[in-house]
Every structure is written in structure tokens, then in C-alpha cells.
Scaffold this motif. Sequence first.
Motif, PDB file in Angstrom:
ATOM      1  N   GLN A 230      -8.273 -11.759  16.789  1.00 46.57           N
ATOM      2  CA  GLN A 230      -7.229 -11.203  15.936  1.00 46.57           C
ATOM      3  C   GLN A 230      -7.832 -10.828  14.591  1.00 46.57           C
ATOM      4  N   ASN A 231      -7.617  -9.591  14.152  1.00 45.63           N
ATOM      5  CA  ASN A 231      -8.289  -9.151  12.918  1.00 45.63           C
ATOM      6  C   ASN A 231      -7.609  -9.640  11.643  1.00 45.63           C
ATOM      7  N   SER A 232      -6.378 -10.153  11.738  1.00 44.90           N
ATOM      8  CA  SER A 232      -5.706 -10.738  10.585  1.00 44.90           C
ATOM      9  C   SER A 232      -5.749 -12.257  10.720  1.00 44.90           C
ATOM     10  N   LEU A 233      -6.368 -12.913   9.755  1.00 45.95           N
ATOM     11  CA  LEU A 233      -6.609 -14.350   9.853  1.00 45.95           C
ATOM     12  C   LEU A 233      -6.088 -15.045   8.604  1.00 45.95           C
TER      13      LEU A 233
ATOM     14  N   THR B 238     -20.956 -12.924   5.474  1.00 44.48           N
ATOM     15  CA  THR B 238     -21.605 -12.813   6.780  1.00 44.48           C
ATOM     16  C   THR B 238     -23.098 -13.146   6.700  1.00 44.48           C
ATOM     17  N   ALA B 239     -23.564 -13.543   5.504  1.00 42.93           N
ATOM     18  CA  ALA B 239     -24.992 -13.857   5.308  1.00 42.93           C
ATOM     19  C   ALA B 239     -25.167 -15.205   4.634  1.00 42.93           C
TER      20      ALA B 239
ATOM     21  N   VAL C 264     -20.078 -13.081  12.903  1.00 44.19           N
ATOM     22  CA  VAL C 264     -19.958 -14.489  12.554  1.00 44.19           C
ATOM     23  C   VAL C 264     -19.797 -14.560  11.038  1.00 44.19           C
ATOM     24  N   TYR C 265     -18.742 -15.236  10.578  1.00 46.23           N
ATOM     25  CA  TYR C 265     -18.428 -15.313   9.159  1.00 46.23           C
ATOM     26  C   TYR C 265     -18.545 -16.757   8.666  1.00 46.23           C
TER      27      TYR C 265
ATOM     28  N   PHE D 159     -16.643 -19.132  11.324  1.00 46.29           N
ATOM     29  CA  PHE D 159     -15.759 -18.645  12.380  1.00 46.29           C
ATOM     30  C   PHE D 159     -16.315 -17.324  12.913  1.00 46.29           C
ATOM     31  N   THR D 160     -15.893 -16.976  14.114  1.00 48.21           N
ATOM     32  CA  THR D 160     -16.373 -15.755  14.764  1.00 48.21           C
ATOM     33  C   THR D 160     -15.191 -14.849  15.096  1.00 48.21           C
ATOM     34  N   TYR D 161     -15.292 -13.608  14.645  1.00 45.41           N
ATOM     35  CA  TYR D 161     -14.323 -12.580  15.023  1.00 45.41           C
ATOM     36  C   TYR D 161     -14.982 -11.695  16.073  1.00 45.41           C
ATOM     37  N   ASP D 162     -14.378 -11.646  17.254  1.00 48.13           N
ATOM     38  CA  ASP D 162     -14.983 -10.925  18.375  1.00 48.13           C
ATOM     39  C   ASP D 162     -13.881 -10.239  19.180  1.00 48.13           C
ATOM     40  N   ARG D 163     -13.871  -8.932  19.147  1.00 44.77           N
ATOM     41  CA  ARG D 163     -12.891  -8.175  19.931  1.00 44.77           C
ATOM     42  C   ARG D 163     -13.578  -7.350  21.022  1.00 44.77           C
ATOM     43  N   THR D 164     -14.872  -7.573  21.241  1.00 42.43           N
ATOM     44  CA  THR D 164     -15.614  -6.821  22.245  1.00 42.43           C
ATOM     45  C   THR D 164     -15.458  -7.494  23.608  1.00 42.43           C
TER      46      THR D 164
END
Length: 319
Positions: A146-149, A168-169, A197-198, A219-224
Amino acid sequence: MNSKVVFILLLLSVGVSLTLSSCKDLIEPDISNRQVVAEAPGDKLQTQNYSMNFWWDDLEDALQYRLQVVSPKFDSIPSLVLDTIIKGTKFSINLSPGYYQWHVRAENGSSKTAYSQAKSFTILQSSIKLQKVQLSTPANNFLTNQNSLSFSWSPLYGATQYHLEIDTANFADEKSIYYDKTISGQQINVTLSKDQVYQWRVMAINDTAQAQWSAINTFTYDRTPPAAVKQIAPGDKTTLNNPVSLQWNTVSTAVKYKLYVYKADGTTPYSSSFPMLLTATSYNFTTGSSGDTVYWKVTAIDAVGNEGPASDTRSFMIQ
């Protein structure tokens, strides 16, 4: 004692042990006469740290624990500070300066222990410079598509604002932080722009001082979605005897697969069991009747819940 008798006694001993173990699996043990040992914070502790870490010894057969914190005492409770269920044996929270008592009990589905003996502790007022915010959500190592967190954290006594950073770094370059915002509350929604990965952290501030940075949560945002599944067997439009072994390839990012099986029209699920989630890459289809035409396809699902494109739809006839 001859060897035959020894062997028989050994078998009896094993049988009793297995029986007791089986009974324990079927009948939940009563823990009401046991006692949880509360370890920290110790009784009469005084500290300037607003972050309080509670922990206790694990109790066999307990499924969860109820932790209660009051101020100032259980025999005179103007304030119930905390009453929560915890699966593990540790819990952390930020508290305001004051006098507190705490206790904990163990619980399972049918019984509970008495509360541990109450222990008192005092939090002394100190500079915000010594303190850290406790992060709440998202939890460390959280996965989402989900892109809104929503980001949230506990309030810190003496703070008037909170500085949230997302990167992210791992915050290596303060000049190029992915997201940087100061707010007065303890919650904010952030829209993410790319699979990544954030890391995130929060610092409490007031008009005169800054607290220390919180711990860093990842946390990881992954929509692939995973790649399409490729079927291995049986071949398309084959005639086979029951049971029919449905097989497909392993997809590298998949943690499970969804198997769709349809009746002869190619759209009606063959039974209420389908679609079926599986961790294996094969399934023995045993429920068909002679002369049935069966259609099937498979998709892969990753750890975040993204479902990949379906394989080709194949059919087979049951002999």
C-alpha cells in the motif's frame, strides 16, 4: 532382569511418556496455581529515563500476559496508566515523571495466574535531551504493498513537536533525506513513490532542546508482483486416470501459490475448495469423476501479498 523384561519396561516407559504428551496437547494445562516472576523494573527503582522497559520470566503453557501499570499505587488508583495483553515477555513504553506500580500475570485459553507482586518505580523529571521517542507503527521489518502508510509513535513528556525522517540510504546523507517533516502530533500519513526498503526515525523537540533520535525501524514497500507461473504437468488436453498430479515451476519471489480449478465451462470453480493456497509446487487432484473435463491455472503470491499473472489455462479429461 533379562533383556526381554528390560525391553518391555522400556516400551511401557515410552508409551506413558507419549500418552502424557498427547494428553497435554488435547487438554490445556491449568496454570492458575503458578506464578509469574517479574524481573524489571526492579522494586523502588528511581530513574531519569522516561522510557521504561518491562520484562518477566516466561511461564510454560502461558499463551499471553496481561501487564498493568498504575499511578501511584494499586491500593489507590487515580490513574490506570496501562492495561494490555502481550504475547512475549517484554514491553517498552514512555511514561511521564511520577510514581508508578506494575504487575503482570500469565494467561492461556482456560486459566490465568494471580498477578505478580506489585513493584514500584519512580521516574524523575529530567531534560528532554536524555530521552528517546518510542516508535509504534509501522513495526520494524514491516512489509506492505500500500503506497499510503501511517506513521505513529508514543508521546514524550516535555516535547512540543516531533521531527520525522524517512530514508532509503540509512540516513547517510542528511542533505538528501527521502522524507523530512516536523509536526505537533504523533501520527502522519505518508505517500510512498517507489518500491524500496525504507528506514524511519523520530526526534522529539521543544523550544529549548532536542531529544535523541529514536531507534531506526525498517519497512519495505513492494508492489511488484511475482513472475507468471509455468505449468509442468500434465500437458494440455490430455486424458488421465485419477489422481492427477498438477505440477508447476518455482517462482523465485513467491512464498505461496494459488491454484484455480474449474469445471468443464472453464469459469465455475470445481468445488468450494478452489481457489486453493499452497506452499508446494504440486497438487494431487483426486475429486474428479470419469468423463469430467477439468481446467486449471496457477498464480504466485509474494510475502507482501502481490499476486502475479496467471499461468496458461490447461485442461485434462479424467479417464
